[in-house]
Scaffold this motif. Sequence first.
Motif, PDB file in Angstrom:
ATOM      1  N   LYS A   1       0.599  -1.191   0.284  1.00 44.05           N
ATOM      2  CA  LYS A   1       0.045   0.023  -0.436  1.00 44.05           C
ATOM      3  C   LYS A   1       0.326   1.106   0.021  1.00 44.05           C
ATOM      4  O   LYS A   1       0.528   1.996  -0.485  1.00 44.05           O
ATOM      5  N   TYR A  40       2.708  -4.424   9.091  1.00 39.58           N
ATOM      6  CA  TYR A  40       1.383  -4.295   8.965  1.00 39.58           C
ATOM      7  C   TYR A  40       0.778  -3.421   8.684  1.00 39.58           C
ATOM      8  O   TYR A  40      -0.577  -4.357   7.598  1.00 39.58           O
ATOM      9  N   THR A  41       1.203  -2.380   7.849  1.00 39.84           N
ATOM     10  CA  THR A  41       0.648  -1.490   7.094  1.00 39.84           C
ATOM     11  C   THR A  41       0.699  -2.287   5.527  1.00 39.84           C
ATOM     12  O   THR A  41       0.038  -1.657   4.605  1.00 39.84           O
ATOM     13  N   ASN A  93      -3.076  -4.025   5.054  1.00 38.20           N
ATOM     14  CA  ASN A  93      -3.769  -3.520   5.412  1.00 38.20           C
ATOM     15  C   ASN A  93      -3.819  -3.509   4.400  1.00 38.20           C
ATOM     16  O   ASN A  93      -3.641  -2.606   2.973  1.00 38.20           O
ATOM     17  N   GLY A  94      -5.391  -4.095   3.613  1.00 37.14           N
ATOM     18  CA  GLY A  94      -6.372  -3.421   2.932  1.00 37.14           C
ATOM     19  C   GLY A  94      -5.944  -4.131   1.211  1.00 37.14           C
ATOM     20  O   GLY A  94      -6.063  -3.906   0.554  1.00 37.14           O
TER      21      GLY A  94
END
Length: 502
Positions: A2, A487-488, A491-492
Amino acid sequence: MKTIKYKYIYIAIALSILGSCSEDFVTIDPKGKFDSSTYFSSEQECYSALIGVYDPLRKNTGGFENMVAMLNAGSDDFYAGGGSSTDGTGIQNFSTHSLTSISIPGSFWSDHFQGVARANMLLTKLPGSPTSEASKVRFAGEAKALRALYYFNLVRMFKNLPLVLVPLTAQTIYDPEQVKPEVIYAQIEKDLLEAIPALPNNVDAKTESGRLNKGAAQAILGKVYLFEGKNADAAAVLAQVNGTPGATNQYGNKLLPEFSDLWVTTNKFNAESILEVSHSSAGNTDWSFWGQGKDEGNSLNQMIGPRGYSRPKGSDAPDLPSGWAFNPATQKLFDAMKDDPRLGATILNIKALKAAGKADYIPAYQDTGYFLNKYLPRATDVRTGGGNQELNYKQNSYVIRLADTYLMEAEALGSGARAQALLDAVRTRVGLPSVPVTLAAIKNERRMELAGEGHRFFDLVRWGDAAAALSDRGFDAGTDEILPIPYTELNGTKLKQNPNYQ
């Protein structure tokens, strides 16, 4: 992925990443981000984009979250150190093998994927650009070799990756899914095998130092093969790099006569260097943009220096500026090296200097009194111009050097006269006698020769020795051989976390 901006590429960077040691700083317009639909309209713009592909190499020793400091901290030879157990959560947790998807610094993922993205963009745009055919071939070879190196770092750190070979758009950025590590390795091999014939045997030392030549790409490929367990392939390609042990190879590389000369700041791009990261004190880096990919200095120098260092007038102790005391060497490493001629160039025993009244310092977290001399900052190297002193050290760092490739080929061969000659050449350079070539002897030699250069953790994992060597660090076999994905980045997206991490 992301956080990765695949549509754009940063161009305002230093020419010194590719150029000579003159430390001229060149800013190429447009600054910051540029629109890929209008760029690549000249050979100069393609060359500028190529510089952008090289730029993430500075991750080796640039910025607080650099590869060498991090990987040293996770090995048995160094601690995290620093000011306290919370000084740099990522490096502290890796040192105790307690990383989580939250505590791991995201840049170890995103900076390498930024390099991949820049290579993808250049390789996509290069064929349709008004660039000479010779330059197209060479630029593409460099971009593929660099993409391979970035993916090699990524697969060793995270193992389970998406394979992205084209620029992503706002519509496709969340689409990539992980593939098996074998698929990543196959692409790494493919990129390097295509790059090798496209690269020159030698580069112009005055104008192109730092650019990849054929030997550098072969050295990367040999290392990749070794990590895959393809020892016969590794030995074959590394033999082309190494040539006759102890002599000058076909690319002009040769072991330096003095081991300590490898760490002289002005001795950039020397004969032993195969792939080297260029740093400069001319970037005028300050705290406002340090660690954001635009700073040019060697941050490792500042990080590993002793805190509050001083020496009385007339002392013959080294003249060092004060540092942040990261990566203190362990007692285990010091004891292992105590009779090795490389000890002095590798570790500075400031504890002994203090006891003798020759110097003083402030012991910091996990202090042992042993500091990594290879990359200690020197008062003579302190930047006197613009920017912050701490952020503008100019010592280059090695990604691969000839002694490393000698030992990798010896390991790949395992035994025999050539493996013995390669091991002997490394030992002879420092005045050590021959010892019978065995895997144990080669492992020990790698530890002595390459200590503090960021290789040890990956070596331990590759050999299956990490659990035993790091048993006192909380290493959990079956988990800690690789790192958690930030984690980033999950996410998504369609990406899944590595096993046993949350």
